[in-house]
Design an enzyme around this catalytic site. Structure first.
Site: not given
Length: 372
Positions: A15, A75, A96, A198, A220, A240, A269-270, A298, A300
């Protein structure tokens, strides 16, 4: 303002932080654009596409960082990029920091002003700059999950949507926000059995009413999680907390209870991941197996579809980039509370409370550090 755009150097990150169309918008407002040669190639844009719109093409990242008053990236900065930042220089990108103590402290110590896309926040907790990447990550989570469910890729060998007379796969999505809702909808469209969890009843209500009950929605809690995870073929995590580390919703014991060849995709994961068994992976080496379960984490995910994600990101970021460039740091932070919320570090201090709390670092309010 001089706005610089270096090429992304994270592994398989294609990107770019600015499109030619966005370049034109900034140039027409009187700003200068410095673009590292080749920065747009991964997203399908040549240097000529940018220079035609008024950008100045420079040969290296060093040239960008040396002259830019604001550096735009996609990033988080890599160590070599942090080393090029100067005190007071604005860095606007995904950061992050809550999941990366080394980056947080090095960025803080650089003296630069770090504004994180993921913590720019509107009233009602909307995250406008994270939203398009969450949409893409959610949609891709099901796409990659379906692929790694194939036997040759280590999965159970189950087709997500099944066929007439054969049970389809069960997809469990944790979180019904932007990423989770998109994952659930794509899984539903592929004719899987979909369960979304949720704590927010309004989000569940929206999914239920919009898709006429084709997505099963559940409140949840620990017991419900255990019951749903155990027979999930594909488990997607999208929890999040803005600026903070993601909550560890799925324990190692829950992962251990899953059937061999099941797949988990951790979109969170970020921010450290929402599974206890998650560790960051890359597009080069995207999966690993633990307790017989294939893990995809992953950091990104949208980088795999750079054309779509570059346009989606720039569409969202451009109004904020224009405001910062037009008004300067003080003017934009004063005028727009969303930009103020995006500030993570400034003048050698951590100025975002959730980031500081996650890393156990000293926190100082923006007004105290910047005086506005």
């Amino acid at each position: 303002m001089i706005v610089g755009v270096p090429a992304e150097i994270k592994t398989h990150e294609y990107r770019v932080a600015l499109t030619p169309a966005a370049t034109r918008e900034l140039v027409d407002r009187g700003h200068q654009i410095l673009l590292e040669s080749g920065a747009g190639e991964g997203s399908g844009h040549s240097d000529d596409d940018y220079s035609t719109q008024g950008a100045r093409i420079v040969p290296s990242a060093e040239d960008v960082f040396a002259d830019a008053e604001m550096v735009l990236k996609v990033k988080e900065p890599q160590p070599s990029e942090v080393a090029m930042l100067t005190p007071g220089q604005i860095l606007f990108t995904f950061l992050h920091l809550a999941a990366d103590m080394e980056l947080a402290t090095s960025l803080r110590d650089s003296g630069a002003v770090g504004i994180a896309y993921e913590t720019v926040e509107l009233p009602g907790n909307a995250l406008p700059l994270l939203a398009p990447m969450s949409e893409i990550a959610g949609r891709m989570a099901v796409q990659v999950g379906a692929y790694f469910l194939e036997k040759a890729e280590g999965g159970r060998g189950i087709l997500l949507g099944g066929i007439p007379g054969v049970m389809p796969a069960k997809v469990v999505v944790l979180g019904a926000g932007m990423a989770g809702a998109n994952a659930a909808v794509i899984a539903m469209g592929m004719q899987a059995r979909v369960v979304a969890l949720d704590k927010n009843a309004d989000k569940l209500r929206h999914l239920d009413s919009a898709y006429l009950g084709h997505i099963v929605t559940l409140a949840s809690n620990r017991l419900t999680l255990e019951e749903q995870v155990v027979d999930a073929d594909l488990l997607v995590g999208s929890a999040l907390i803005p600026g903070a580390s993601a909550p560890k919703l799925v324990t190692e014991d829950m992962v251990r209870s899953m059937r061999p060849g099941s797949v988990v995709v951790d979109i969170s994961i970020d921010q450290g991941g929402c599974f206890e068994t998650s560790r960051p992976t890359s597009h080069d080496d995207p999966v690993y197996e633990q307790h017989g379960v294939v893990h995809y984490a992953v950091t990104n995910i949208p980088g795999a579809v750079p054309y779509t994600s570059t346009y989606g990101l720039t569409n969202a970021t451009l109004p904020y980039v224009l405001q910062i460039a037009d008004l300067g740091l003080e003017g934009s932070v004063t005028a727009n509370p969303a930009i103020r919320a995006g500030l993570n570090v400034a003048k050698g201090e951590v100025v975002h409370e959730a980031v500081a709390r996650s890393l156990d670092l000293e926190y100082r309010p923006v007004a105290e550090v910047l005086g506005f």
